[in-house]
Design a protein around this motif. Structure first.
Motif, PDB file in Angstrom:
ATOM      1  N   VAL A  17      -1.151   7.113  61.647  1.00 24.81           N
ATOM      2  CA  VAL A  17      -2.307   6.778  60.359  1.00 24.81           C
ATOM      3  C   VAL A  17      -1.907   4.788  60.987  1.00 24.81           C
ATOM      4  N   VAL A  18      -2.584   4.537  61.194  1.00 24.60           N
ATOM      5  CA  VAL A  18      -2.233   2.491  60.882  1.00 24.60           C
ATOM      6  C   VAL A  18      -3.574   2.157  60.387  1.00 24.60           C
ATOM      7  N   THR A  19      -3.049   1.099  59.682  1.00 30.35           N
ATOM      8  CA  THR A  19      -4.040   0.645  58.544  1.00 30.35           C
ATOM      9  C   THR A  19      -3.219  -0.835  58.522  1.00 30.35           C
ATOM     10  N   GLY A  20      -4.381  -1.378  58.420  1.00 28.18           N
ATOM     11  CA  GLY A  20      -4.345  -3.612  58.353  1.00 28.18           C
ATOM     12  C   GLY A  20      -5.136  -3.781  57.037  1.00 28.18           C
ATOM     13  N   ARG A  21      -4.758  -4.341  56.765  1.00 24.63           N
ATOM     14  CA  ARG A  21      -4.346  -5.055  56.115  1.00 24.63           C
ATOM     15  C   ARG A  21      -6.198  -4.888  55.092  1.00 24.63           C
ATOM     16  N   ASP A  22      -6.960  -5.639  55.817  1.00 22.28           N
ATOM     17  CA  ASP A  22      -8.560  -5.582  55.562  1.00 22.28           C
ATOM     18  C   ASP A  22      -9.364  -3.472  55.384  1.00 22.28           C
ATOM     19  N   GLY A  23      -8.281  -2.656  55.958  1.00 19.99           N
ATOM     20  CA  GLY A  23      -8.704  -1.387  55.512  1.00 19.99           C
ATOM     21  C   GLY A  23      -9.119  -0.626  56.967  1.00 19.99           C
ATOM     22  N   LEU A  37      -8.719   0.687  59.934  1.00 16.39           N
ATOM     23  CA  LEU A  37      -7.691   2.258  60.697  1.00 16.39           C
ATOM     24  C   LEU A  37      -7.575   3.365  61.890  1.00 16.39           C
ATOM     25  N   ALA A  38      -6.489   2.800  61.843  1.00 14.06           N
ATOM     26  CA  ALA A  38      -6.644   3.982  63.614  1.00 14.06           C
ATOM     27  C   ALA A  38      -5.378   4.949  63.537  1.00 14.06           C
ATOM     28  N   VAL A  39      -6.007   6.222  64.409  1.00  9.53           N
ATOM     29  CA  VAL A  39      -6.023   7.108  64.758  1.00  9.53           C
ATOM     30  C   VAL A  39      -4.824   7.262  65.656  1.00  9.53           C
ATOM     31  N   LEU A  40      -3.493   7.596  65.771  1.00  4.88           N
ATOM     32  CA  LEU A  40      -2.877   8.030  67.225  1.00  4.88           C
ATOM     33  C   LEU A  40      -1.862   9.530  66.918  1.00  4.88           C
ATOM     34  N   SER A  41      -1.537  10.076  67.983  1.00  3.58           N
ATOM     35  CA  SER A  41      -0.719  11.564  68.274  1.00  3.58           C
ATOM     36  C   SER A  41       0.322  11.030  68.502  1.00  3.58           C
ATOM     37  N   TRP A  42       1.568  11.642  68.006  1.00  4.78           N
ATOM     38  CA  TRP A  42       2.806  11.736  67.796  1.00  4.78           C
ATOM     39  C   TRP A  42       2.982  12.006  69.953  1.00  4.78           C
ATOM     40  N   GLY A  43       2.176  12.958  70.008  1.00  4.47           N
ATOM     41  CA  GLY A  43       2.157  13.218  72.349  1.00  4.47           C
ATOM     42  C   GLY A  43       1.313  11.888  73.051  1.00  4.47           C
ATOM     43  N   GLY A  49      -2.666   1.377  76.986  1.00  3.53           N
ATOM     44  CA  GLY A  49      -4.021   2.416  77.664  1.00  3.53           C
ATOM     45  C   GLY A  49      -5.124   2.059  76.925  1.00  3.53           C
ATOM     46  N   ASP A  50      -5.068   1.523  76.238  1.00  5.49           N
ATOM     47  CA  ASP A  50      -6.463   1.838  75.946  1.00  5.49           C
ATOM     48  C   ASP A  50      -7.891   0.006  76.814  1.00  5.49           C
ATOM     49  N   THR A  51      -8.609   0.372  76.816  1.00  8.59           N
ATOM     50  CA  THR A  51      -9.560  -0.317  77.125  1.00  8.59           C
ATOM     51  C   THR A  51     -10.178  -1.080  75.850  1.00  8.59           C
ATOM     52  N   ALA A  52     -11.161  -0.633  75.162  1.00  8.77           N
ATOM     53  CA  ALA A  52     -11.817  -1.186  73.304  1.00  8.77           C
ATOM     54  C   ALA A  52     -10.165  -1.258  72.571  1.00  8.77           C
ATOM     55  N   GLY A  53     -10.899  -2.661  71.812  1.00 13.24           N
ATOM     56  CA  GLY A  53      -9.785  -2.741  71.172  1.00 13.24           C
ATOM     57  C   GLY A  53      -9.140  -2.652  69.728  1.00 13.24           C
ATOM     58  N   GLY A  54     -10.451  -0.824  69.464  1.00 14.61           N
ATOM     59  CA  GLY A  54     -10.115  -1.265  68.417  1.00 14.61           C
ATOM     60  C   GLY A  54      -8.715  -0.315  67.440  1.00 14.61           C
ATOM     61  N   ARG A  55      -8.409   0.344  68.485  1.00 20.06           N
ATOM     62  CA  ARG A  55      -7.084   0.477  67.811  1.00 20.06           C
ATOM     63  C   ARG A  55      -5.550  -0.880  68.147  1.00 20.06           C
ATOM     64  N   TYR A  56      -5.968  -1.786  68.859  1.00 20.15           N
ATOM     65  CA  TYR A  56      -4.590  -2.689  68.512  1.00 20.15           C
ATOM     66  C   TYR A  56      -4.824  -3.482  67.047  1.00 20.15           C
ATOM     67  N   ILE A  95      -0.743  -5.111  60.438  1.00 23.55           N
ATOM     68  CA  ILE A  95      -0.966  -3.784  59.712  1.00 23.55           C
ATOM     69  C   ILE A  95      -0.087  -3.613  58.124  1.00 23.55           C
ATOM     70  N   THR A  96      -0.552  -2.998  57.202  1.00 20.04           N
ATOM     71  CA  THR A  96       0.108  -2.798  55.781  1.00 20.04           C
ATOM     72  C   THR A  96       0.791  -1.346  55.586  1.00 20.04           C
ATOM     73  N   SER A  97       0.172  -0.401  56.063  1.00 25.07           N
ATOM     74  CA  SER A  97       0.711   0.785  56.052  1.00 25.07           C
ATOM     75  C   SER A  97       0.096   1.747  57.017  1.00 25.07           C
ATOM     76  N   ILE A  98       1.702   3.111  57.650  1.00 23.30           N
ATOM     77  CA  ILE A  98       1.606   3.636  58.214  1.00 23.30           C
ATOM     78  C   ILE A  98       1.683   5.100  57.879  1.00 23.30           C
ATOM     79  N   TRP A  99       1.320   5.447  57.678  1.00 23.53           N
ATOM     80  CA  TRP A  99       1.509   7.298  57.535  1.00 23.53           C
ATOM     81  C   TRP A  99       1.917   7.792  58.911  1.00 23.53           C
ATOM     82  N   THR A 100       3.249   9.221  59.145  1.00 25.27           N
ATOM     83  CA  THR A 100       3.070  10.418  60.229  1.00 25.27           C
ATOM     84  C   THR A 100       3.077  11.139  58.979  1.00 25.27           C
ATOM     85  N   GLY A 101       2.547  11.960  59.896  1.00 26.92           N
ATOM     86  CA  GLY A 101       2.818  13.619  59.054  1.00 26.92           C
ATOM     87  C   GLY A 101       1.771  15.133  60.374  1.00 26.92           C
ATOM     88  N   PRO A 102       2.298  16.556  59.525  1.00 24.14           N
ATOM     89  CA  PRO A 102       1.519  16.904  60.580  1.00 24.14           C
ATOM     90  C   PRO A 102      -0.126  17.121  60.243  1.00 24.14           C
TER      91      PRO A 102
END
Ligand SMILES: Nc1nc2c(c(=O)[nH]1)N[C@H]1C(S)=C(S)[C@@H](COP(=O)(O)O)O[C@H]1N2
Ligand SMILES: [Mo]
Length: 164
Positions: free
Chosen positions: A92-98, A100-106, A139-146, A150-157
């Protein structure tokens, strides 16, 4: 000289404000990383483009470490024996303005789909030390996950209903 006006230190002595990325979650080594810390990891340069709703196609040159390397350095607590345990992990990647975008480990591990997602330390040779790094998902076409600044990254199951 007017004693009430404090002398300004020479500009070179003023440390530039530098953003930090808080890296947390199910990891051995939570950290608060600067862009300079990210630059100490192996760097890759990619050209990528996304389509922005407001400004159309945005081609840029990005340089930075792979998100995978940054996360592995934090020591994700995967099951020590079951290799496939890692595909449960979310990023879970979050920017300064809140924003947020989600990726998966795979998505970021070459043993699965493995596209090279970067944490850019510079865009078009413009360093991002003060703003903070930007996520690059070629691999993304739209910019939403760019996600920028970035202020925080959380990873977990992820968990299933049966775990709750
Ligand atoms: N922090 C942050 N990053 C973000 C966004 C945002 O709202 N906040 N929007 C995303 C979206 S939807 C797009 S299209 C691009 C637009 O970035 P640009 O205007 O700098 O090209 O940034 C992405 N990164
Ligand atoms: Mo967008």
């Amino acid at each position: 000289m007017d004693e009430r006006i404090p002398a300004q230190p020479p500009r070179a002595l003023i440390a530039p404000a530098c953003a930090r990325v808080h890296l947390a979650g199910d990891v051995e080594h939570p950290a608060a990383l600067t862009v300079a810390d990210l630059r100490a990891l192996p760097q890759r340069t990619v050209q990528a483009r996304y389509v922005c709703g407001r400004r159309g196609e945005q081609p840029h040159t990005y340089t930075g470490p792979e998100l995978l390397e940054v996360l592995l350095a934090a020591g994700p607590r995967f099951h020590p024996v079951i290799g496939k345990d890692r595909v449960r992990f979310l990023v879970v990647v979050t920017g300064r303005d809140g924003h947020l975008a989600v990726l998966s480990w795979g998505e970021i591990d070459p043993r699965y789909s493995g596209s090279a997602v970067l944490m850019a330390t510079s865009v078009d040779d413009r360093p991002l030390d003060t703003h903070g790094p930007q996520l690059v998902v070629p691999g993304d076409t739209a910019g939403g996950r760019y996600v920028s600044q970035i202020t925080s990254i959380w990873t977990g199951p992820a968990t299933t209903l049966t775990d709750i």
